[in-house]
Design a protein around this motif. Sequence first.
Motif, short mmCIF file in Angstrom:
data_model
loop_
_atom_site.label_atom_id
_atom_site.label_comp_id
_atom_site.label_asym_id
_atom_site.label_seq_id
_atom_site.Cartn_x
_atom_site.Cartn_y
_atom_site.Cartn_z
N LEU A 99 0.83 -1.21 0.00
CA LEU A 99 0.00 0.00 0.00
C LEU A 99 0.87 1.26 0.00
N ALA A 100 2.00 1.23 0.69
CA ALA A 100 2.92 2.38 0.69
C ALA A 100 3.46 2.63 -0.72
N ARG A 101 3.82 1.56 -1.41
CA ARG A 101 4.34 1.71 -2.78
C ARG A 101 3.31 2.32 -3.72
N SER A 102 2.02 1.97 -3.50
CA SER A 102 0.98 2.50 -4.39
C SER A 102 0.36 3.80 -3.86
N GLY A 103 0.82 4.26 -2.68
CA GLY A 103 0.33 5.51 -2.13
C GLY A 103 -1.11 5.45 -1.66
N GLU A 104 -1.51 4.29 -1.14
CA GLU A 104 -2.89 4.11 -0.67
C GLU A 104 -2.94 3.95 0.84
N LEU A 105 -4.03 4.43 1.41
CA LEU A 105 -4.32 4.20 2.82
C LEU A 105 -5.28 3.03 2.94
N GLY A 106 -5.41 2.50 4.15
CA GLY A 106 -6.36 1.42 4.40
C GLY A 106 -5.64 0.11 4.62
N MET A 107 -6.37 -0.95 4.35
CA MET A 107 -5.86 -2.31 4.46
C MET A 107 -6.13 -3.00 3.13
N PRO A 108 -5.37 -4.05 2.82
CA PRO A 108 -5.69 -4.78 1.58
C PRO A 108 -7.17 -5.21 1.60
N GLY A 109 -7.87 -4.83 0.54
CA GLY A 109 -9.29 -5.16 0.45
C GLY A 109 -10.20 -4.12 1.08
N PHE A 110 -9.63 -3.21 1.85
CA PHE A 110 -10.40 -2.18 2.56
C PHE A 110 -9.81 -0.81 2.28
N PRO A 111 -10.09 -0.23 1.12
CA PRO A 111 -9.55 1.11 0.86
C PRO A 111 -10.11 2.13 1.85
N ALA A 112 -9.26 3.06 2.22
CA ALA A 112 -9.67 4.10 3.17
C ALA A 112 -10.62 5.08 2.48
N PRO A 113 -11.55 5.66 3.24
CA PRO A 113 -12.41 6.70 2.66
C PRO A 113 -11.57 7.87 2.14
N ALA A 114 -12.06 8.53 1.11
CA ALA A 114 -11.31 9.61 0.45
C ALA A 114 -10.90 10.72 1.42
N ASP A 115 -11.76 11.04 2.39
CA ASP A 115 -11.42 12.13 3.31
C ASP A 115 -10.27 11.78 4.25
N SER A 116 -9.88 10.52 4.34
CA SER A 116 -8.75 10.11 5.18
C SER A 116 -7.44 10.66 4.67
N TYR A 117 -7.34 10.84 3.36
CA TYR A 117 -6.08 11.31 2.78
C TYR A 117 -5.76 12.74 3.20
N ALA A 118 -6.77 13.55 3.51
CA ALA A 118 -6.54 14.93 3.93
C ALA A 118 -5.88 14.99 5.30
N ARG A 119 -6.05 13.94 6.10
CA ARG A 119 -5.51 13.92 7.47
C ARG A 119 -4.10 13.33 7.56
N VAL A 120 -3.58 12.83 6.43
CA VAL A 120 -2.26 12.20 6.44
C VAL A 120 -1.33 12.99 5.53
N ALA A 121 -0.24 13.48 6.10
CA ALA A 121 0.69 14.32 5.32
C ALA A 121 1.41 13.50 4.25
N ASP A 122 1.91 12.34 4.61
CA ASP A 122 2.67 11.51 3.67
C ASP A 122 2.18 10.07 3.79
N VAL A 123 1.39 9.64 2.84
CA VAL A 123 0.77 8.31 2.87
C VAL A 123 1.84 7.22 2.89
N GLY A 124 2.85 7.34 2.05
CA GLY A 124 3.89 6.32 1.99
C GLY A 124 4.60 6.14 3.32
N THR A 125 4.96 7.25 3.94
CA THR A 125 5.64 7.18 5.23
C THR A 125 4.73 6.59 6.30
N ALA A 126 3.47 6.97 6.29
CA ALA A 126 2.52 6.44 7.26
C ALA A 126 2.38 4.93 7.12
N GLN A 127 2.29 4.44 5.89
CA GLN A 127 2.14 3.01 5.67
C GLN A 127 3.44 2.26 6.00
#
Length: 172
Positions: A44-72
Amino acid sequence: MPRTQPGPARTPRLQAPPSRPMRTVAALTACAGALAYTVGKVDLARSGELGMPGFPAPADSYARVADVGTAQLANAALGLLMAVVALLLVRPPRTPFVRLPLLIVSWAGIAMVGAGVLGFGARAAGLAPALGPVPPHLPTALAALLVGAVWVTAWTVATLSATRAVRTPRTG
């Protein structure tokens, strides 16, 4: 009529802790579950996605995370830590100053992973819309839930066995 003597008082039987081979299998299974979590988070970090495999995070979650890759990747590091903790349960340290924190961390990890499995299960069933919509690809989500359920169950068995082994004096 002759009086009969009461039989010996029955004492409750203590259940033996799970055997060492069972603890080993459970700890290795829990370690594999943590490594599966780690691999999923790295992907998920490589693809820049939040959530879990099979469970994509809601779109508004991305606004609360500065760097998705680092968070994952931070989540992946936590997964590696959980794998090491599970692996240490194969042969728990004898020193109480090491063993007790290991058991505390294990029980805390079990609670967190178990809560995650329950939460994502509720989301998959449509019972927790606040956690996000029902996953778009249900087979992938169900596979992730199965891995999580096996992981938390195995980790519980290994930790319970290690906890009981601490309390059970060795004989022979």
